[in-house]
Scaffold this motif. Structure first.
Motif, mmCIF file in Angstrom:
data_model
loop_
_atom_site.group_PDB
_atom_site.id
_atom_site.type_symbol
_atom_site.label_atom_id
_atom_site.label_comp_id
_atom_site.label_asym_id
_atom_site.label_seq_id
_atom_site.Cartn_x
_atom_site.Cartn_y
_atom_site.Cartn_z
ATOM 1 N N ALA A 161 69.991 -22.750 -35.183
ATOM 2 C CA ALA A 161 69.599 -21.996 -33.992
ATOM 3 C C ALA A 161 70.223 -20.608 -34.010
ATOM 4 C CB ALA A 161 70.011 -22.748 -32.734
ATOM 5 N N LYS A 162 71.487 -20.536 -34.344
ATOM 6 C CA LYS A 162 72.172 -19.244 -34.383
ATOM 7 C C LYS A 162 71.562 -18.328 -35.441
ATOM 8 C CE LYS A 162 76.687 -17.160 -34.759
ATOM 9 N NZ LYS A 162 78.121 -17.363 -34.943
ATOM 10 N N GLU A 163 71.257 -18.896 -36.598
ATOM 11 C CA GLU A 163 70.676 -18.097 -37.668
ATOM 12 C C GLU A 163 69.289 -17.574 -37.288
ATOM 13 O OE1 GLU A 163 69.407 -18.512 -42.334
ATOM 14 O OE2 GLU A 163 70.784 -19.967 -41.456
ATOM 15 N N GLY B 226 60.254 -15.952 -26.432
ATOM 16 C CA GLY B 226 59.131 -15.259 -27.045
ATOM 17 C C GLY B 226 58.321 -16.184 -27.943
ATOM 18 N N ASP B 227 57.148 -15.696 -28.339
ATOM 19 C CA ASP B 227 56.252 -16.463 -29.211
ATOM 20 C C ASP B 227 56.490 -16.028 -30.653
ATOM 21 O OD1 ASP B 227 54.298 -17.990 -30.315
ATOM 22 O OD2 ASP B 227 52.618 -16.857 -29.492
ATOM 23 N N SER C 202 66.477 -11.436 -33.892
ATOM 24 C CA SER C 202 67.055 -10.549 -32.871
ATOM 25 C C SER C 202 66.499 -10.849 -31.485
ATOM 26 C CB SER C 202 66.818 -9.076 -33.229
ATOM 27 O OG SER C 202 67.400 -8.767 -34.463
ATOM 28 N N VAL C 203 66.526 -12.121 -31.134
ATOM 29 C CA VAL C 203 66.042 -12.550 -29.820
ATOM 30 C C VAL C 203 67.075 -13.474 -29.188
ATOM 31 C CG1 VAL C 203 63.598 -12.379 -30.408
ATOM 32 C CG2 VAL C 203 64.791 -14.515 -30.787
ATOM 33 N N GLY C 204 66.893 -13.748 -27.922
ATOM 34 C CA GLY C 204 67.760 -14.683 -27.222
ATOM 35 C C GLY C 204 67.228 -16.085 -27.338
ATOM 36 N N GLY C 205 68.054 -17.017 -26.952
ATOM 37 C CA GLY C 205 67.644 -18.401 -26.996
ATOM 38 C C GLY C 205 68.820 -19.296 -26.685
#
Length: 109
Positions: free
Chosen positions: A65-67, A87-88, A73-76
C-alpha cells in the motif's frame, strides 16, 4: 568529528560489516496464487480504487500500500485488509502489480 569517527574511537577493534540496505521490496513481498481484486467505487461522490483479496501477511500488504501510494503520488489508507487509493487508478495499479508478479483481476466498470 562525526558519529563514525566517535564510534571508531570508542571501539577500535570493531570492523563494520557491509550491510545490504538496498534490499528490493519485490523479494520481501509474498506472491499468491489467487488474484488480487481491483475495483472502483464512489464514496460521497469521489472516486476510489480498492484492492482486496491478498492472503499473505498484513505487514506485506501494508508495504505494498505504501509503495503504491508513493509511486502514484496519491493518498490512501489500509483498512480491514483492503488498500483504499484515492482516485481511479485501476489501470496504473494493475500494471504496477503485474510488473511485480501478482495476478490481478479487474472488477466493475
Amino acid at each position: 568529528m562525526d558519529l563514525q569517527d566517535q564510534l571508531k574511537n570508542l571501539f577500535p577493534d570493531y570492523i563494520p560489516e557491509e550491510s545490504s540496505e538496498t534490499q528490493e521490496e519485490d523479494s520481501v513481498i509474498w506472491l499468491q496464487d489467487n488474484p488480487i481484486i481491483c475495483k472502483y467505487e464512489k464514496r460521497k461522490g469521489k472516486p476510489i480504487t480498492i484492492l482486496e483479496g491478498y492472503t499473505g501477511a498484513t505487514e506485506d500488504f501494508k508495504l505494498l500500500a505504501k509503495e503504491l501510494k508513493t509511486t502514484l503520488s496519491v493518498g490512501g489508507s489500509f483498512k480491514d485488509d483492503k488498500i483504499i487509493i484515492q482516485g481511479d487508478y485501476r489501470d496504473k495499479i494493475m500494471d504496477i502489480l503485474k510488473d511485480k508478479g501478482f495476478n490481478v483481476k479487474r472488477v466493475g466498470g
